[in-house]
Design a protein around this motif. Structure first.
Motif, PDB file in Angstrom:
ATOM      1  N   PRO A 174      10.344  -6.126   8.926  1.00 51.44           N
ATOM      2  CA  PRO A 174      10.636  -4.701   9.005  1.00 51.44           C
ATOM      3  C   PRO A 174      10.601  -4.193  10.438  1.00 51.44           C
ATOM      4  CG  PRO A 174       8.390  -5.051   8.291  1.00 51.44           C
ATOM      5  CD  PRO A 174       9.032  -6.403   8.363  1.00 51.44           C
ATOM      6  N   VAL A 175      11.351  -3.150  10.675  1.00 51.74           N
ATOM      7  CA  VAL A 175      11.383  -2.385  11.926  1.00 51.74           C
ATOM      8  C   VAL A 175      11.544  -3.247  13.160  1.00 51.74           C
ATOM      9  CG1 VAL A 175      10.275  -0.386  10.906  1.00 51.74           C
ATOM     10  CG2 VAL A 175       8.836  -2.152  11.871  1.00 51.74           C
ATOM     11  N   ALA A 190       7.686   4.600  10.385  1.00 46.90           N
ATOM     12  CA  ALA A 190       8.121   4.390   9.007  1.00 46.90           C
ATOM     13  C   ALA A 190       7.088   4.935   8.021  1.00 46.90           C
ATOM     14  CB  ALA A 190       8.359   2.902   8.757  1.00 46.90           C
ATOM     15  N   ALA A 191       5.802   4.788   8.354  1.00 43.57           N
ATOM     16  CA  ALA A 191       4.745   5.300   7.478  1.00 43.57           C
ATOM     17  C   ALA A 191       4.791   6.816   7.387  1.00 43.57           C
ATOM     18  CB  ALA A 191       3.379   4.839   7.978  1.00 43.57           C
ATOM     19  N   ALA A 192       5.223   7.467   8.479  1.00 43.88           N
ATOM     20  CA  ALA A 192       5.307   8.926   8.486  1.00 43.88           C
ATOM     21  C   ALA A 192       6.319   9.437   7.469  1.00 43.88           C
ATOM     22  CB  ALA A 192       5.677   9.424   9.881  1.00 43.88           C
ATOM     23  N   ASN A 193       7.241   8.575   7.045  1.00 44.22           N
ATOM     24  CA  ASN A 193       8.231   8.954   6.032  1.00 44.22           C
ATOM     25  C   ASN A 193       7.704   8.795   4.619  1.00 44.22           C
ATOM     26  OD1 ASN A 193      10.186   9.558   7.994  1.00 44.22           O
ATOM     27  ND2 ASN A 193      10.857   7.413   8.080  1.00 44.22           N
ATOM     28  N   ALA A 200      -0.164   1.055   4.628  1.00 40.79           N
ATOM     29  CA  ALA A 200      -1.137  -0.037   4.507  1.00 40.79           C
ATOM     30  C   ALA A 200      -1.034  -0.985   5.696  1.00 40.79           C
ATOM     31  CB  ALA A 200      -0.918  -0.794   3.200  1.00 40.79           C
ATOM     32  N   THR A 201       0.189  -1.257   6.151  1.00 39.79           N
ATOM     33  CA  THR A 201       0.384  -2.151   7.292  1.00 39.79           C
ATOM     34  C   THR A 201      -0.235  -1.569   8.550  1.00 39.79           C
ATOM     35  OG1 THR A 201       2.429  -3.034   6.351  1.00 39.79           O
ATOM     36  CG2 THR A 201       2.096  -3.336   8.712  1.00 39.79           C
ATOM     37  N   VAL A 202      -0.014  -0.279   8.791  1.00 39.34           N
ATOM     38  CA  VAL A 202      -0.573   0.372   9.982  1.00 39.34           C
ATOM     39  C   VAL A 202      -2.093   0.309   9.958  1.00 39.34           C
ATOM     40  CG1 VAL A 202      -0.869   2.596  11.138  1.00 39.34           C
ATOM     41  CG2 VAL A 202       1.404   1.875  10.380  1.00 39.34           C
ATOM     42  N   GLU A 203      -2.689   0.634   8.818  1.00 42.17           N
ATOM     43  CA  GLU A 203      -4.155   0.620   8.715  1.00 42.17           C
ATOM     44  C   GLU A 203      -4.710  -0.779   8.954  1.00 42.17           C
ATOM     45  OE1 GLU A 203      -5.003   2.190   4.880  1.00 42.17           O
ATOM     46  OE2 GLU A 203      -4.311   4.223   5.371  1.00 42.17           O
ATOM     47  N   GLY A 204      -4.084  -1.782   8.334  1.00 39.86           N
ATOM     48  CA  GLY A 204      -4.568  -3.145   8.501  1.00 39.86           C
ATOM     49  C   GLY A 204      -4.388  -3.661   9.912  1.00 39.86           C
TER      50      GLY A 204
END
Length: 400
Positions: A174-175, A190-193, A200-204
């Protein structure tokens, strides 16, 4: 190349010698000065040590007599270029006679050449070892089937392997896709959308980068938007630090075959292989779930046994019997409500689990399913009129 005649070498004048001495005398790097005929006119102590000759033996000596195997090679071409262009030249060359690498920097000054040279064999050896190691790492990365990227501590992509570079967002990468892009920032955008996978990916990823977690992994599905021709693929994301951080390795591994196999196995464990209807285990779960949710005697179970099925098997064979069961399953499925579950208990026995259905509703359902047998079945060119026996069981109202 012909050595110059035996005329006395041109000796630098006193002023030039003083300037050379002042400027170069304290330099620890080996330095010598050549005149227009390539004769040594000045040699510093470091050059004496490197050449293993005292200055008096070197001054006035033709350089190519000192190095008889170098004329015509890169050193001579570098000195000639410095003279003709009056521009500084830099050269690293391998001296076969000593089996070592040397660095030479040549500066044109007036009519002479000031030459700095040093042994760089160890540095070159280390560079070659690092290059070989880097090449090995690159080869290992590219050999990995998983899409792999190494991120800096801020999420910037430092390098990727061939699989990552060749992938697409749908194919599990992705991205951000190239070195220099920021993978973490792209995931945040992407998470902001509102995408839960990216959240979950950003947090991890942030937890691993900050050292709060030793690693992070996540399975996710990549579904092509608006492209029904392409099937959903499944991927396993892993993030783990490199040598304790702050850099991390991110991999996206295609697990579609594994997930598909697991889903197929799970489906087969709960469905009849012949009719594709829920099997005994799935029917038990359906009944238990319906009863658990029942609050007022509104669950009805219908048991159906096909009359005369054994005679069909005996007269037309098991293949015909199987065809009959599949046709019967299709007819029963078309008679059920969206909330009903119809399954095959085994042999010629079928069960229907009906939610929100009391005793009178169960009788109405039984009549509906009995009508399935009003039209004869056609199997192997033979019309078969069949009947069915139906039993009805309804849950008791919940006690008040």
């Amino acid at each position: 190349m012909t050595e110059p005649d035996d005329r006395p070498p041109r000796v630098v004048d006193g002023a030039w010698r003083a300037r050379v001495t002042d400027a170069l005398g304290s330099i620890t790097e080996a330095v010598y000065v050549l005149d227009a005929d390539d004769r040594f006119t000045w040699v510093n102590p470091a050059a004496e040590r490197l050449l293993e000759r005292p200055a008096p033996e070197l001054v006035g000596r033709w350089i190519w007599a000192e190095f008889p195997d170098l004329p015509g090679g890169p050193l001579q071409r570098s000195l000639a270029t410095a003279r003709s262009t009056r521009e500084t030249q830099h050269l690293e060359f391998f001296y076969d006679h000593l089996d070592r690498w040397f660095e030479v920097r040549t500066y044109p000054v007036l009519g002479d050449l000031v030459v700095f040279f040093r042994d760089v064999h160890e540095r070159r050896r280390m560079d070659e070892e690092r290059a070989a190691e880097s090449s090995l790492i690159r080869a290992v990365l590219n050999a990995l089937p998983a899409r792999t990227a190494i991120l800096d501590g801020d999420g910037t992509i430092l390098t990727t392997n061939a699989a990552w570079a060749a992938g697409t967002a749908v194919a599990g990468r992705p991205v951000a896709s190239r070195a220099g892009a920021n993978y973490l920032d792209a995931c945040r955008a992407a998470a902001a959308n509102g995408d839960p996978w990216f959240r979950a990916t950003v947090e991890g990823l942030e937890s691993v980068l900050a050292g709060r977690a030793p690693s992070f992994s996540l399975d996710y599905a990549a579904t092509p938007a608006g492209d029904r021709a392409r099937e959903t693929t499944w991927w396993h994301l892993q993030v783990f630090p490199v040598d304790g951080g702050p850099r991390v390795v991110v991999t996206h591994t295609d697990i579609t075959d594994r997930v598909t196999a697991e889903q197929r196995a799970a489906w087969q464990a709960r469905h009849d292989h012949l009719t594709a209807l829920p099997n005994r285990a799935a029917l038990d779960e359906a009944i238990a779930g319906a009863l658990a949710d029942d609050e007022g005697g509104r669950v009805t179970v219908l048991y159906m046994d096909v009359d005369g099925f054994k005679a069909v098997n005996d007269s037309l064979g098991h293949a015909a019997g199987d065809t009959l069961l599949r046709e019967l399953a299709a007819r029963l499925s078309h008679r059920t409500r969206p909330t009903d579950v119809v399954g095959r208990l085994g042999g010629d026995e079928f069960v229907v689990v009906a939610r929100d259905c009391d005793a009178s509703g169960g009788e109405a359902l039984a009549r509906r399913f009995r009508s399935v047998f009003d039209e004869p079945f056609e199997v192997a060119g033979t019309r078969l009129p069949l009947t069915v026996s139906i039993g009805i069981a309804t849950s008791d109202p919940a006690p008040t």
